[in-house]
Design an enzyme around this catalytic site. Structure first.
Site, PDB file in Angstrom:
ATOM      1  N   GLU A  86       0.827  -1.210   0.000  1.00  0.00           N
ATOM      2  CA  GLU A  86       0.000   0.000   0.000  1.00  0.00           C
ATOM      3  C   GLU A  86       0.862   1.262   0.000  1.00  0.00           C
ATOM      4  O   GLU A  86       0.452   2.310   0.505  1.00  0.00           O
ATOM      5  CB  GLU A  86      -0.960  -0.018   1.187  1.00  0.00           C
ATOM      6  CG  GLU A  86      -1.962  -1.156   1.107  1.00  0.00           C
ATOM      7  CD  GLU A  86      -3.365  -0.769   1.521  1.00  0.00           C
ATOM      8  OE1 GLU A  86      -3.582   0.379   1.929  1.00  0.00           O
ATOM      9  OE2 GLU A  86      -4.264  -1.634   1.431  1.00  0.00           O
ATOM     10  N   HIS A 143      -4.964   2.323   0.565  1.00  0.00           N
ATOM     11  CA  HIS A 143      -4.183   3.279  -0.217  1.00  0.00           C
ATOM     12  C   HIS A 143      -3.970   2.709  -1.611  1.00  0.00           C
ATOM     13  O   HIS A 143      -3.448   1.611  -1.766  1.00  0.00           O
ATOM     14  CB  HIS A 143      -2.830   3.544   0.451  1.00  0.00           C
ATOM     15  CG  HIS A 143      -2.956   4.186   1.798  1.00  0.00           C
ATOM     16  ND1 HIS A 143      -3.401   3.484   2.892  1.00  0.00           N
ATOM     17  CD2 HIS A 143      -2.709   5.454   2.212  1.00  0.00           C
ATOM     18  CE1 HIS A 143      -3.420   4.299   3.940  1.00  0.00           C
ATOM     19  NE2 HIS A 143      -3.026   5.494   3.553  1.00  0.00           N
ATOM     20  N   LYS A 170     -10.615   5.206   6.095  1.00  0.00           N
ATOM     21  CA  LYS A 170      -9.670   6.068   5.374  1.00  0.00           C
ATOM     22  C   LYS A 170      -9.402   5.514   3.981  1.00  0.00           C
ATOM     23  O   LYS A 170      -9.119   4.321   3.818  1.00  0.00           O
ATOM     24  CB  LYS A 170      -8.350   6.174   6.145  1.00  0.00           C
ATOM     25  CG  LYS A 170      -7.281   7.001   5.422  1.00  0.00           C
ATOM     26  CD  LYS A 170      -5.940   6.916   6.148  1.00  0.00           C
ATOM     27  CE  LYS A 170      -4.870   7.701   5.383  1.00  0.00           C
ATOM     28  NZ  LYS A 170      -3.523   7.493   5.953  1.00  0.00           N
TER      29      LYS A 170
END
Length: 252
Positions: A86, A143, A170
């Protein structure tokens, strides 16, 4: 959605909270960085353990976290070990990753821990369980350095993280165009209307800087700033960020 109280701040209320990362190879560098950040007007300090050269030595990592806490006082401490999958600097196995999470949570070395939502279903669940059993807040994260998925896919990822007992969700993506940034902001606004958890989103790199500034408008509750070495592309200096966030807040 309801904000989450951590120490003296409520994540999800008012001006987006400013988080500054400590990116350090050893304890001495980490303490120097912590001392610099301690005097800044920031809300959260993120310790990026994936940059710590001896992260496999739990005693040294524990001492580093304890030293950071002693320096930063009552600021919120976020522990992150970002894997290479990530975009991070860490090459831990899932067993090593879980062991780190357990050590940090069992010893209450951080207030909040970042857990990669797609690392491994069992590892993720175990990490969340040990965090919650010790009163540690969980940020489930994803991510995507390869690009920006379509809006439905980004929303699917956020809803998936929400369903897996995260306290905060997130999502960070890499834009290849201005339209990609708009897509990220759009999905942020959509989730903020229909989601049940505080949300952190960002479009990385220079193209995505606006996403780090406009959280209060679209719904992202934390933004990451730079003090020294950046931990992700697109982070801007703390003082500049604070002035912009306050200007946006005061204009509402």
């Amino acid at each position: 959605m309801q904000g989450i109280k951590v120490r003296d701040i409520i994540i999800g209320e008012g001006i987006p909270k400013i988080c500054v990362p400590i990116v350090a190879a050893n304890i001495d560098e980490a303490v120097v960085a912590a001392k610099e950040i301690a005097g800044m007007n920031v809300d959260i300090v993120e310790y990026r353990a994936d940059y710590f050269k001896e992260w496999k030595d739990h005693s040294k990592l524990r001492k580093t976290l304890e030293s950071i806490r002693n320096v930063i006082g009552n600021k919120v401490l976020l522990f992150t070990f970002r894997t290479s999958a990530e975009g991070g600097n860490g090459n831990a196995s899932v067993k090593e990753y879980l062991s780190l999470c357990k050590m940090v949570c069992d010893d209450r070395l951080a207030d909040v821990i970042d857990v990669e939502a797609f690392i491994d279903e069992e590892t993720y669940a175990d990490a969340v369980s040990v965090a919650h059993s010790n009163g540690v807040i969980v940020v489930a994260s994803n991510h995507d350095f390869a690009g920006t998925p379509d809006e439905d896919e980004m929303l699917r990822r956020l809803k998936y993280m929400e369903s897996k007992d995260a306290d905060i969700v997130k999502l960070a993506v890499m834009p290849n165009s201005a339209r990609d940034v708009i897509l990220l902001l759009s999905v942020t606004e959509r989730y903020n209307r229909i989601g049940r958890k505080p949300l952190i989103t960002m479009s990385m790199g220079g193209k995505g800087i606006i996403s780090r500034l406009s959280g209060e408008v679209f719904g992202s509750v934390v933004t990451f700033a730079q003090a020294g070495r950046a931990s992700a592309p697109g982070q801007i200096p703390v003082d500049d960020l604070r002035k912009i966030l306050e200007s946006i807040h005061n204009s509402k």
